[in-house]
Structure formats: structure tokens, C-alpha cells
Design an enzyme around this catalytic site. Structure first.
Site, PDB file in Angstrom:
ATOM      1  N   GLY A 291      77.139  19.495  32.495  1.00  0.00           N
ATOM      2  CA  GLY A 291      76.882  20.882  32.901  1.00  0.00           C
ATOM      3  C   GLY A 291      77.236  21.887  31.812  1.00  0.00           C
ATOM      4  O   GLY A 291      76.687  22.997  31.781  1.00  0.00           O
TER       5      GLY A 291
ATOM      6  N   GLU B  53      74.300  21.953  29.568  1.00  0.00           N
ATOM      7  CA  GLU B  53      73.249  22.671  30.314  1.00  0.00           C
ATOM      8  C   GLU B  53      73.511  24.173  30.321  1.00  0.00           C
ATOM      9  O   GLU B  53      72.587  24.977  30.183  1.00  0.00           O
ATOM     10  CB  GLU B  53      73.178  22.112  31.741  1.00  0.00           C
ATOM     11  CG  GLU B  53      72.655  20.683  31.739  1.00  0.00           C
ATOM     12  CD  GLU B  53      72.762  19.995  33.078  1.00  0.00           C
ATOM     13  OE1 GLU B  53      73.888  19.899  33.618  1.00  0.00           O
ATOM     14  OE2 GLU B  53      71.731  19.552  33.604  1.00  0.00           O
TER      15      GLU B  53
ATOM     16  N   ALA C   1      80.260  19.440  34.771  1.00  0.00           N
ATOM     17  CA  ALA C   1      80.551  19.736  36.169  1.00  0.00           C
ATOM     18  C   ALA C   1      81.893  19.087  36.491  1.00  0.00           C
ATOM     19  O   ALA C   1      82.303  18.131  35.820  1.00  0.00           O
ATOM     20  CB  ALA C   1      79.451  19.159  37.040  1.00  0.00           C
TER      21      ALA C   1
ATOM     22  N   GLU D 146      75.705  12.041  31.985  1.00  0.00           N
ATOM     23  CA  GLU D 146      75.598  11.810  33.432  1.00  0.00           C
ATOM     24  C   GLU D 146      75.289  10.367  33.811  1.00  0.00           C
ATOM     25  O   GLU D 146      75.741   9.891  34.853  1.00  0.00           O
ATOM     26  CB  GLU D 146      74.530  12.731  34.045  1.00  0.00           C
ATOM     27  CG  GLU D 146      74.959  14.184  34.197  1.00  0.00           C
ATOM     28  CD  GLU D 146      74.763  15.018  32.937  1.00  0.00           C
ATOM     29  OE1 GLU D 146      74.459  14.432  31.875  1.00  0.00           O
ATOM     30  OE2 GLU D 146      74.917  16.239  33.014  1.00  0.00           O
TER      31      GLU D 146
HETATM   32  N1  DAK Z   1      85.601  17.248  35.478  1.00  0.00           N
HETATM   33  C1  DAK Z   1      86.867  17.260  35.930  1.00  0.00           C
HETATM   34  N2  DAK Z   1      87.924  17.094  35.145  1.00  0.00           N
HETATM   35  C2  DAK Z   1      87.713  16.878  33.848  1.00  0.00           C
HETATM   36  C3  DAK Z   1      86.410  16.842  33.286  1.00  0.00           C
HETATM   37  C4  DAK Z   1      85.315  17.046  34.170  1.00  0.00           C
HETATM   38  N3  DAK Z   1      84.045  17.070  33.744  1.00  0.00           N
HETATM   39  N4  DAK Z   1      86.522  16.622  31.968  1.00  0.00           N
HETATM   40  C5  DAK Z   1      87.827  16.512  31.715  1.00  0.00           C
HETATM   41  N5  DAK Z   1      88.551  16.661  32.835  1.00  0.00           N
HETATM   42  C6  DAK Z   1      90.002  16.619  32.986  1.00  0.00           C
HETATM   43  C7  DAK Z   1      90.528  15.213  32.835  1.00  0.00           C
HETATM   44  O1  DAK Z   1      90.406  14.501  34.055  1.00  0.00           O
HETATM   45  C8  DAK Z   1      91.964  15.472  32.439  1.00  0.00           C
HETATM   46  O2  DAK Z   1      92.703  15.784  33.609  1.00  0.00           O
HETATM   47  P1  DAK Z   1      94.218  15.204  33.816  1.00  0.00           P
HETATM   48  O3  DAK Z   1      94.100  13.723  33.743  1.00  0.00           O
HETATM   49  O4  DAK Z   1      95.015  15.780  32.670  1.00  0.00           O
HETATM   50  O5  DAK Z   1      94.611  15.737  35.180  1.00  0.00           O
HETATM   51  C9  DAK Z   1      91.871  16.724  31.591  1.00  0.00           C
HETATM   52  O6  DAK Z   1      90.627  17.344  31.916  1.00  0.00           O
HETATM   53  C10 DAK Z   1      91.875  16.436  30.103  1.00  0.00           C
HETATM   54  O7  DAK Z   1      90.868  15.463  29.870  1.00  0.00           O
HETATM   55  P2  DAK Z   1      91.125  14.141  29.025  1.00  0.00           P
HETATM   56  O8  DAK Z   1      92.542  13.687  29.150  1.00  0.00           O
HETATM   57  O9  DAK Z   1      90.057  13.169  29.393  1.00  0.00           O
HETATM   58  O10 DAK Z   1      90.889  14.693  27.543  1.00  0.00           O
HETATM   59  P3  DAK Z   1      90.393  13.910  26.278  1.00  0.00           P
HETATM   60  O11 DAK Z   1      90.568  14.841  25.133  1.00  0.00           O
HETATM   61  O12 DAK Z   1      91.025  12.555  26.188  1.00  0.00           O
HETATM   62  O13 DAK Z   1      88.817  13.650  26.527  1.00  0.00           O
HETATM   63  C11 DAK Z   1      86.591  14.307  27.170  1.00  0.00           C
HETATM   64  C12 DAK Z   1      87.965  14.741  26.570  1.00  0.00           C
HETATM   65  C13 DAK Z   1      85.736  15.594  27.327  1.00  0.00           C
HETATM   66  C14 DAK Z   1      85.883  13.366  26.179  1.00  0.00           C
HETATM   67  C15 DAK Z   1      86.831  13.591  28.508  1.00  0.00           C
HETATM   68  O14 DAK Z   1      87.675  14.405  29.313  1.00  0.00           O
HETATM   69  C16 DAK Z   1      85.566  13.340  29.274  1.00  0.00           C
HETATM   70  O15 DAK Z   1      84.827  12.399  28.985  1.00  0.00           O
HETATM   71  N6  DAK Z   1      85.319  14.184  30.311  1.00  0.00           N
HETATM   72  C17 DAK Z   1      84.178  14.030  31.186  1.00  0.00           C
HETATM   73  C18 DAK Z   1      82.926  14.500  30.484  1.00  0.00           C
HETATM   74  C19 DAK Z   1      81.714  14.316  31.365  1.00  0.00           C
HETATM   75  O16 DAK Z   1      81.379  13.204  31.762  1.00  0.00           O
HETATM   76  N7  DAK Z   1      81.088  15.423  31.652  1.00  0.00           N
HETATM   77  C20 DAK Z   1      79.850  15.407  32.430  1.00  0.00           C
HETATM   78  C21 DAK Z   1      80.225  15.581  33.851  1.00  0.00           C
HETATM   79  S1  DAK Z   1      78.835  15.269  34.868  1.00  0.00           S
HETATM   80  C22 DAK Z   1      74.636  18.317  40.167  1.00  0.00           C
HETATM   81  C23 DAK Z   1      74.290  19.147  39.143  1.00  0.00           C
HETATM   82  C24 DAK Z   1      74.874  18.986  37.918  1.00  0.00           C
HETATM   83  C25 DAK Z   1      75.769  18.001  37.689  1.00  0.00           C
HETATM   84  C26 DAK Z   1      76.097  17.179  38.722  1.00  0.00           C
HETATM   85  C27 DAK Z   1      75.549  17.318  39.966  1.00  0.00           C
HETATM   86  N8  DAK Z   1      73.999  18.441  41.462  1.00  0.00           N
HETATM   87  C28 DAK Z   1      72.640  18.650  41.421  1.00  0.00           C
HETATM   88  C29 DAK Z   1      74.659  17.974  42.648  1.00  0.00           C
HETATM   89  C30 DAK Z   1      76.379  17.867  36.392  1.00  0.00           C
HETATM   90  C31 DAK Z   1      77.126  16.777  36.120  1.00  0.00           C
HETATM   91  C32 DAK Z   1      78.028  16.739  34.995  1.00  0.00           C
HETATM   92  O17 DAK Z   1      78.224  17.659  34.264  1.00  0.00           O
END
Ligand code: DAK
Length: 258
Positions: free
Chosen positions: A109, A112, A64, A132
Site C-alpha cells: 500500500g 501504491e 497496509a 502482496e
Molecule cells: N503492517 C503492520 N506492521 C508492520 C508492517 C505492516 N505492513 N510492516 C512492518 N510492521 C511492523 C513490524 O511488525 C514490526 O512490529 P514489532 O514486531 O516491532 O511490533 C515493526 O513494524 C518493525 O518492523 P520490522 O521489525 O519487520 O523491521 P525490519 O527493519 O526488520 O523490516 C520491513 C522492515 C519493511 C522489510 C518488514 O517490516 C516487512 O517486510 N514489512 C511488511 C512489508 C509488506 O509486506 N508490506 C505489504 C503489506 S500488504 C486491500 C487493499 C490493499 C492491501 C490489502 C488489502 N483490500 C482490498 C482489502 C494492501 C496490502 C499490503 O500493503
């Protein structure tokens, strides 16, 4: 028409390619809306027999959109949650198979989304995970439920509670992916699976999907009754007569999707 994905139909296969490079294909509201429109098109377009969902670049979907979610209050979070669940449920309810070709990061997400698809083919570069708890939340687009159904309760807790990432080969061992192949073989493998499914009776394939999806959430007795209903739909199809006649006549069946 789409802001964050590419949509193409070729020889009966719809290719949906997530394409939001600046955020590793993260699911913001606009992207969820795109997916909703794309899967609606997949349902209504008779030319489309199978869908392949993949991502551009090094991510399938990195989750997400954290930047967008960070700003949401509880009420907005709820609206976002409904939208996400609606897309996942739409994929499960689609009367056509959906294959996830998981090319890279499938986190949160993104994991998922892949789990809502019928079949997951992972690249050796794929990385699945539900990170998460690092953000103070739990999987919110059905991840606690779908991961449990795929890998079992203990393994789902092991993965979710530790925010443990799972590489493609291990995902295959765990049953989180049905196959794992070299990156260059990812799309050919997904297409091969798609073409094999397309060679089968379409109504039977659709009924198998609904029987498995619905039945998995029911007790055995009710699920068996549901299977009878799905089989009855097949039995009343022209394709059932064609399939069995073709077997007896030692020829290939010609499906009508009727
Ligand atoms: N969201 C927004 N931006 C993201 C992102 C994300 N999930 N993942 C990566 N980016 C962005 C980074 O901020 C970066 O942006 P800039 O700094 O260049 O502006 C760009 O993409 C490139 O990312 P990195 O520089 O971090 O790239 P790396 O190769 O170094 O690392 C990575 C890749 C995938 C390991 C890292 O980006 C990372 O850890 N990303 C986050 C992964 C994550 O935590 N995903 C889970 C998100 S939580 C809900 C229902 C569902 C959900 C929530 C609420 N409700 C019921 C309300 C679901 C939640 C989730 O999915």
C-alpha cells in the site's frame, strides 16, 4: 487532530509526514482516515499550492497494516478496500500537485500511495515493492493498474509476481520514480520541484494534471477532446491573459489563480 501523521503548511507547501513508528507507518484504518482529512484540508486551503508527502524514520509506508488486515472478514476487507481506494483517488483528483518524497520502504500500500501521487522523488535508500503475493493477496489499492501504467505490463508482472523489491536508483531507471537523490538531498529536491511548479500558472498546472490523469485512461480521440476542454478552461482564465501579456512585455507574470 491527526493520530498517525504530521501536517504543516509553510510558504505554500503542505507537508504531510507519515508518522506511525511502531508499524513503519503502515496504513491502518485510522491512518487512512488521517490521510483523507489531510488531503481534504489541502483541497480547501487556498494557502496550499503544492503538497509533499513523506515518511518519518526508515519507512515511507511499509504497506497496509498486516496485523489489522489479518483480522478482517470479507465484508470488513471490502470496507477497508473502499477506504484505501478513496484516499488514492482523492490524491489523484486533488486540484494541486502532490509530490511523494520517498524516504525508505514503500511497500504494498505504500508503493501504491506513492504511485497515486503526481511525482515521485526517491531517496537512494528508498525501497519500492509490491510484496502482496507473499501474503496470498494481490495489490489492492490500485497497484496492479498504476504500476502497469508507469512501468508497462511486462515489468509490472515481473515485479508483482516475484514480489521483487526495487531500490531507488532502479526505480528511477524504470520510470517508477522521476528522480533519485542522496538521502540528505531528498527534501531539498522535493521542495525545489514544488517551488518551480508554484512559480507557474496554478490553473494551468491543475488542468495539466487532470488532462494527463483522465486522458491516460481514455482512447486518443476522446482524450484529445478532453484536452481541448482543459485548454478551454485555461483560455478563459485571467492568468492566460497575464501569462501571454507578461511574455510580450518581457516581464515576469503575476498569477492570480483566476
Ligand atoms: N503492517 C503492520 N506492521 C508492520 C508492517 C505492516 N505492513 N510492516 C512492518 N510492521 C511492523 C513490524 O511488525 C514490526 O512490529 P514489532 O514486531 O516491532 O511490533 C515493526 O513494524 C518493525 O518492523 P520490522 O521489525 O519487520 O523491521 P525490519 O527493519 O526488520 O523490516 C520491513 C522492515 C519493511 C522489510 C518488514 O517490516 C516487512 O517486510 N514489512 C511488511 C512489508 C509488506 O509486506 N508490506 C505489504 C503489506 S500488504 C486491500 C487493499 C490493499 C492491501 C490489502 C488489502 N483490500 C482490498 C482489502 C494492501 C496490502 C499490503 O500493503
Amino acid at each position: 487532530m491527526y493520530n498517525n501523521l504530521k501536517f504543516e503548511v509553510k510558504e505554500g507547501i503542505a507537508y504531510i509526514t507519515m508518522s506511525r513508528p511502531k508499524a513503519l507507518n503502515a496504513l491502518n484504518t485510522e491512518t487512512l482516515n488521517d490521510l483523507h482529512v489531510a488531503f481534504h484540508e489541502c483541497q480547501k486551503n487556498d494557502e496550499i499550492k503544492v503538497v509533499i508527502l513523506t515518511g518519518e524514520g526508515k519507512a515511507f509506508v511499509a504497506g497496509a497494516d498486516i496485523a489489522e488486515m489479518c483480522k478482517l472478514n470479507a465484508q470488513e476487507g471490502r470496507a477497508y478496500m473502499y477506504k484505501g481506494h478513496a484516499v488514492m483517488n482523492q490524491i489523484e483528483a486533488l486540484q494541486k500537485p502532490v509530490i511523494a518524497a520517498v524516504n525508505g520502504y514503500a511497500l504494498g500500500g505504500g508503493c501504491e500511495l506513492s504511485m497515486a501521487c503526481d511525482i515521485r522523488i526517491a531517496s537512494e535508500n528508498a525501497l519500492f515493492g509490491q510484496p502482496e503475493v507473499n501474503l496470498g493477496i494481490i495489490p489492492g489499492f490500485g497497484g496492479t493498474q498504476r504500476l502497469t501504467r508507469l512501468v508497462g505490463k511486462g515489468m509490472a508482472k515481473y515485479i508483482i509476481m516475484q514480489a521483487k523489491n526495487i531500490k531507488g536508483p532502479e526505480a528511477k531507471q524504470l520510470g517508477l520514480a522521476e528522480d533519485c537523490v542522496a538521502p540528505e538531498d531528498l527534501m531539498p529536491t522535493a521542495e525545489k520541484v514544488a517551488r518551480t511548479i508554484m512559480s507557474k500558472a496554478p490553473i494551468a498546472v491543475a488542468q495539466a494534471k487532470v488532462a494527463i490523469n483522465v486522458g491516460a485512461d481514455l482512447d486518443m480521440k476522446t482524450a484529445s477532446q478532453f484536452e481541448i476542454e482543459c485548454m478551454s478552461t485555461c483560455f478563459s482564465s485571467e492568468d492566460k491573459a497575464e501569462g501571454m501579456t507578461a511574455f510580450l512585455e518581457k516581464r515576469d507574470a503575476v498569477w492570480k489563480n483566476k
